[in-house]
Design an enzyme around this catalytic site. Structure first.
Site: not given
Ligand SMILES: C[S@@+](CC[C@H](N)C(=O)[O-])C[C@H]1O[C@@H](n2cnc3c(N)ncnc32)[C@H](O)[C@@H]1O
Length: 473
Positions: A287, A336
């Site tokens: 991340d 998304h």
């Protein structure tokens, strides 16, 4: 024809049909509770937070979904078109009451297991008593709090959850201070910017009165990034987004002592869940640096048997994937957030790793939108909430299967492209797991081989499984 005979052969009216479906489903649930020695679903204050366990057999879960969906349709059918707006007012007031109750910590100030007068509660929470009474009584119509004796408030099973489980309160707070204002700013955002590509031209920025796009906004300070991470943890506490669906939605055991790379894996919730369920796996969470700093701290609190198998490393997915020996590159709730061009860039950054190990797969866990009207309106609405939330935050959308396949086709290099192999939507999950392989041009598609074995949709245990040639989820 005699009227009695006519009635016998007439089909049921829509009202009767929905009512019959509700009744049949209620019979199944009632019988299941008796058989299992469970309490019957009730509005009682002592009702459990989940009465029909999610582990109940598929036919019982189906009956509950059928009941919810038929009851909702029955209610819509019985409501006159002229009453539509009046009912919309109920929705926004229920949410504004939730906001008010969270803001003034009414759930915390209401004692558990006993009632409290409005006067005392208002004093404790330092709010005007007449406002408290109106807000609380409106909230009660949505099954939040109750008034066991006139003038006294008490917790019910729903409101008690906001005290027992910090994640519920966190989610309610985020929903009413971030998601709700963003949704309310949607029309204004479209009027100002249309489908403009700028990341900060979204409803979130209107609602939150900021010029920073969501990820930039949450990265502004430690306090904000902690808040976003807590929200993500809270959302995952809902069964529909539970990590249990990640654990059950793919055959992880087939990897043996494989390596799973969770790209954009936040603070390691997914890798921890997988490490617990599959003791042979080695896992990496990737991340952005600030999130990885948090992840490292959280990892150190895990038992050694888990933490020694997980590493957390900074990686920006708009650059080439540094890990070359991964078996799975997992993207859970990532695609998304981004428009097609960015998703294609993210996926292309994984190609080198997939080519280095041809058995490696990309696994995408995201909502797959159903064709409109193909599932119950309640289930469809839950998925469409997710779609709208994405537009309002990122000007991106959830995708249907055709749109995912388009994305994979575009994620190609000079030698080949990505090919969808399988889609599974675990029972009760709002997200599906898409298994994607890199395939060299001209190679026989494994997906096509699967298609000849099972042409179309089939059911695997309780989950809907779709092979790559199928467009239904
Ligand atoms: C919606 S969260 C999903 C987190 C996690 N996968 C899960 O299932 O809970 C999106 C994650 O993408 C991360 N992210 C955003 N931009 C990124 C980038 N350029 N490179 C890597 N991670 C990024 C965010 O920090 C955040 O943790």
């Amino acid at each position: 024809m005699a009227p009695s005979i006519q009635r016998k052969i007439s089909p049921l009216s829509p009202l009767q049909q929905y009512a019959k479906d509700v009744s049949a489903a209620a019979d199944i649930l009632t019988a299941f509770c008796i058989e299992q020695g469970l309490p019957q679903p009730s509005f009682g204050a002592q009702a459990p937070s989940v009465t029909i366990p999610y582990s109940a057999p598929a036919e019982v879960q189906d009956a509950r979904q059928q009941l919810i969906s038929s009851a909702a349709d029955l209610q819509k059918l019985a409501t006159e078109p002229a009453e539509f707006l009046q009912n919309q007012a109920i929705h926004y007031q229920h949410l504004s009451c939730l906001r008010w109750l969270v803001e003034f910590e009414i759930f915390k100030h209401t004692p558990c297991g006993e009632s409290i007068s409005y006067e005392k509660l208002a004093n404790n929470a330092k709010v005007p008593e007449f406002q408290l009474r109106s807000v609380t009584r409106m909230a009660m119509t949505s099954n939040l709090l109750c008034e066991p004796t006139p003038g006294h408030v008490s917790h019910n099973a729903v409101s008690a959850l906001f005290v027992k489980d910090w994640k519920q309160l966190e989610w309610a707070n985020f929903m009413t201070t971030v998601s709700m204002p963003a949704a309310a700013g949607f029309a204004e955002a479209t009027r100002r910017w249309g489908a403009d590509d700028e990341q900060n031209h979204v409803a979130f920025c209107v609602g939150m009165k900021t010029e920073k796009w969501p990820f930039e906004y949450w990265a502004q300070s430690k306090e904000l990034s902690d808040r976003f991470a807590r929200y993500m943890t809270s959302v995952q506490s809902s069964h529909s987004t539970s990590l249990e669906h990640l654990v059950n939605g793919f055959d992880w055991a087939r990897l043996g002592a494989g390596v799973v790379v969770d790209v954009g894996g936040s603070t390691c919730s997914s890798t921890i869940a997988l490490a617990n369920a599959f003791p042979e796996l080695t896992l990496v969470t990737e991340d952005l640096p600030d999130t990885i700093a948090n992840a490292t701290k959280l990892l150190s609190a895990q038992p050694q048997s888990i933490s020694r198998r997980i590493s957390a490393q900074a990686y920006n997915f708009f650059t080439p994937q540094p890990i070359q020996d991964g078996d799975i590159y997992l993207f859970r709730m990532i695609m998304h957030d981004w428009k097609n061009a960015e998703c294609v860039a993210i996926l292309r950054n994984q190609l080198k790793s997939l080519k280095a190990k041809p058995s490696a797969r990309v696994l995408i866990m995201d909502t797959v939108l159903p064709p409109p009207g193909s599932i119950s309106s309640v289930e469809e609405a839950i998925l469409r909430v997710r779609d709208l939330a994405m537009i309002q935050s990122f000007n991106s959308t959830e995708r249907d299967l055709t749109e995912f396949e388009e994305l994979f086709r575009e994620s190609k290099d000079e030698d080949g492209s990505l090919v969808l192999q399988n889609v599974i939507r675990p029972a009760g999950s709002v997200m599906s797991v898409l298994e994607v392989a890199y395939e060299r041009f001209g190679e026989c598609s494994i997906a096509k081989e699967h298609a000849s074995e099972a042409d179309g949709l089939y059911v695997n245990g309780d989950s809907v499984v779709v092979n790559a040639s199928t467009k239904v989820v």
